[in-house]
Design an enzyme around this catalytic site. Structure first.
Site: not given
Length: 619
Positions: A317, A511, A515
């Site tokens: 991410d 995080d 996600d």
């Protein structure tokens, strides 16, 4: 006296009596038998007892049974010294094992010290010392110098330096002041802090870390499961083979004697004991998990540590993982105005907003806002803000706001980041570029992953294509997919699954709460734990407490080292046992060779596994 110290004392006393039996030469076999039996009883009495006890419990074929049958059998065929020697070296091997396990446990036990014993809670005018479990959300706690932070909280008064090394593995203390977050388990070094509790103890960082470490051993790796199954079938097979070896040859081979073939059967039993595998493999993984925790990497099970070594594709991410997730002013471009004045007027105009862009502008200005200088503030959703500052009409926002006000603005298509255009009294006065900062070690993380032979690194982000592609080039990523919604990320990971080999693994690093679905879907979900959301940490298999992407490469190297040691131990143990078993069946091996093939190999395998406890250098 600890159990290990008692075992060592018994072994030393038994060894001394054994030495007497070896060096005291006598023709009286009864005296020799008494001496060696005394040594045997002291050294191996507990093994005999466990063997008998386990038989009554239905656990017949274990290492205690093998050791007992082999050594008692040696006494029956007159090899007193060899019988005691087998038990003596077996106990030496057990001592090495206990030492190794204790050392590994201590490396994890040091992490357990982060559990706070009490919390100082402000209730009325009193400061009460209570169990952290009894503290409620929004209660006020006081942390004195030298005390552990008992619960996750926000500082409301005071400033100090906190030691986060137990959580993150980082030795550098962190400064905290009013408004900063405190993680439970940290140690307040110098100042007095007053803080508001934001999580109950059961949901706090320290509680979750302890739960992760305590339960890590329940999730076995494929190697451990293989050895467990292997030993379950292997042990009864070798006992049957040893029994047939002792009985059949004397009946069918002319001149063969029972004493000779019983001796060979006993040697076969000693050699076949799977101690080296049963002990060293779990110890290697246990050491790997303990070593990782000391570096601020929490692995929820040895199965995940093993899978990490097979990773081929790493997917990241962007925000909060490769970048800090904190907007910062990158550039101020004035037009017919001083740079400092442009930033000051814009910060004042934005001062009433809590938007991340407004916060970054106020932070870049760095001075206290005098609200008496501001009036007629109007926030225009999707456009920006207008306000009167020192009698001047300041308009700050995006291109839409400039068009709405009919102000000619400077085009900024090549600029990466969020652009705040500023007009003063209807005239364009420049723009300010605000962007998320890339983490200091993000580029290093990608380089180290490639050095660790990760085949492909990918970034998924909801940001604009231009921003995503710039960061991907800056960090050296192989691929980037931009403008993705949370559902799109899962779909993209599904497509990436098709690019890896059958045995290869895909790891996702994230995080945010958005996600969590991708972390759960990936072969290995890795969460940034220091600032990451609870949902992400809960869904992940590995948690990086330092929020440093480069720790991922460290975790992969550590997992590969663990697997390398495991394979070395399996190969070495099976190869030596196979050779000596064959020699024993052919009558070419003595009981001393059998001792080396069993206890000697176990000790060498344990010493090899102990290397996992040294995390200072990971090759």
């Amino acid at each position: 006296m600890t159990s290990n110290q008692k075992r060592l004392l018994k072994t030393l006393i038994g060894a001394a009596i054994y030495a007497v039996g070896i060096f005291y030469k006598t023709d009286n076999r009864m005296i020799s038998l008494v001496i060696f039996l005394a040594a045997y009883g002291i050294i191996g009495g507990d093994v005999l007892w466990r063997a008998v006890r386990n038989i009554f419990r239905g656990q017949v074929f274990d290492e205690n049974f093998l050791m007992s049958v082999a050594t008692v059998g040696a006494f029956f065929v007159g090899d007193f010294a060899e019988g005691v020697a087998v038990m003596l070296f077996y106990q030496v091997g057990e001592l090495f094992q206990s030492y190794a396990v204790d050392k590994s446990r201590k490396s994890i036990a040091s992490l357990m010290d982060i559990r706070p014993d009490y919390a100082n809670v402000k209730r009325g005018d009193n400061l009460e010392k209570v169990d952290p479990d009894e503290v409620q959300i929004d209660e006020i706690i006081v942390i004195k110098a030298g005390e552990k932070v008992p619960l996750d909280a926000i500082v409301i008064e005071g400033s100090s330096t906190v030691d986060t090394s137990a959580l993150t593995g980082e030795s550098l203390p962190r400064e905290v002041t009013e408004g900063d977050s405190l993680l439970s388990g940290c140690i307040n070094i110098n100042g007095l802090l007053t803080a508001r509790v934001i999580k109950e103890f059961g949901e706090s960082t320290v509680s979750k870390i302890l739960d992760l470490v305590e339960n890590a051993g329940t999730k076995k790796s494929n190697s451990e499961n293989f050895i467990t199954k292997f030993a379950r079938y292997y042990t009864p097979v070798v006992v049957i083979v040893a029994a047939l070896m002792a009985v059949i040859p004397p009946l069918v081979i002319p001149g063969a004697t029972f004493s000779d073939w019983i001796y060979r059967g006993l040697i076969f039993l000693v050699i076949s004991c799977p101690c080296a595998l049963v002990i060293s493999i779990p110890l290697s993984f246990f050491g790997g998990i303990g070593g990782a925790s000391r570096r601020g990497i929490l692995v929820k099970g040895s199965n995940y540590l093993e899978a990490l070594a097979q990773t081929e594709v790493v997917v990241f991410d962007k925000t909060g993982t490769l970048t800090k997730g904190i907007f910062k002013v990158q550039e101020v471009v004035p037009q017919n105005i001083e740079k400092e004045e442009l930033l000051e007027l814009t910060a004042y105009a934005e001062s009433y907003s809590n938007h991340p862009i407004s916060i970054s502008l106020k932070k870049a200005y760095g001075k206290e806002i005098d609200s008496t200088r501001i009036s007629n503030v109007e926030e225009i959703p999707g456009h920006g803000v207008t306000a009167i500052v020192d009698g001047k009409t300041v308009s700050a926002g995006n291109v839409k706001l400039m068009k709405k006000l009919n102000v000619s603005y400077q085009e900024s298509e090549d600029i990466i980041g969020t652009v705040v255009h500023v007009a003063i009294d209807g005239s364009y006065r420049g723009y300010i570029v605000i962007a998320d900062e890339v983490k200091e070690d993000a580029a290093l993380a990608i380089r180290e992953l490639k050095a660790a032979h990760i085949r492909e690194t990918v970034m998924l982000t909801g940001d604009a294509k231009k921003i995503g592609e710039k960061i991907a080039v800056q960090l050296g990523l192989d691929k980037v997919y931009t403008e993705l919604l949370p559902g799109d990320k899962v779909q993209q990971v599904e497509e990436l699954f098709k690019t890896k080999s059958a045995k290869g693994k895909l790891a996702f690093v994230g995080d945010g709460i958005n996600d969590a679905p991708v972390l759960a879907r990936a072969d290995i979900g890795i969460a940034m734990g220091g600032l990451g959301s609870d949902a992400a940490i809960e869904a992940a298999d590995i948690v990086i407490m330092t929020d440093e992407p480069s720790k991922l490469a460290t975790a992969i190297k550590l997992s590969k080292k663990t697997l390398r040691i495991v394979k070395q131990n399996i190969t070495f143990a099976l190869a030596v046992k196979a050779v000596v078993l064959l020699m024993g069946a052919l009558g070419m091996a003595t009981m001393w060779a059998a001792i080396f093939a069993d206890v000697g190999v176990a000790i060498l395998a344990i010493l090899n596994a102990i290397r996992m406890l040294n995390v200072k250098k990971i090759n």
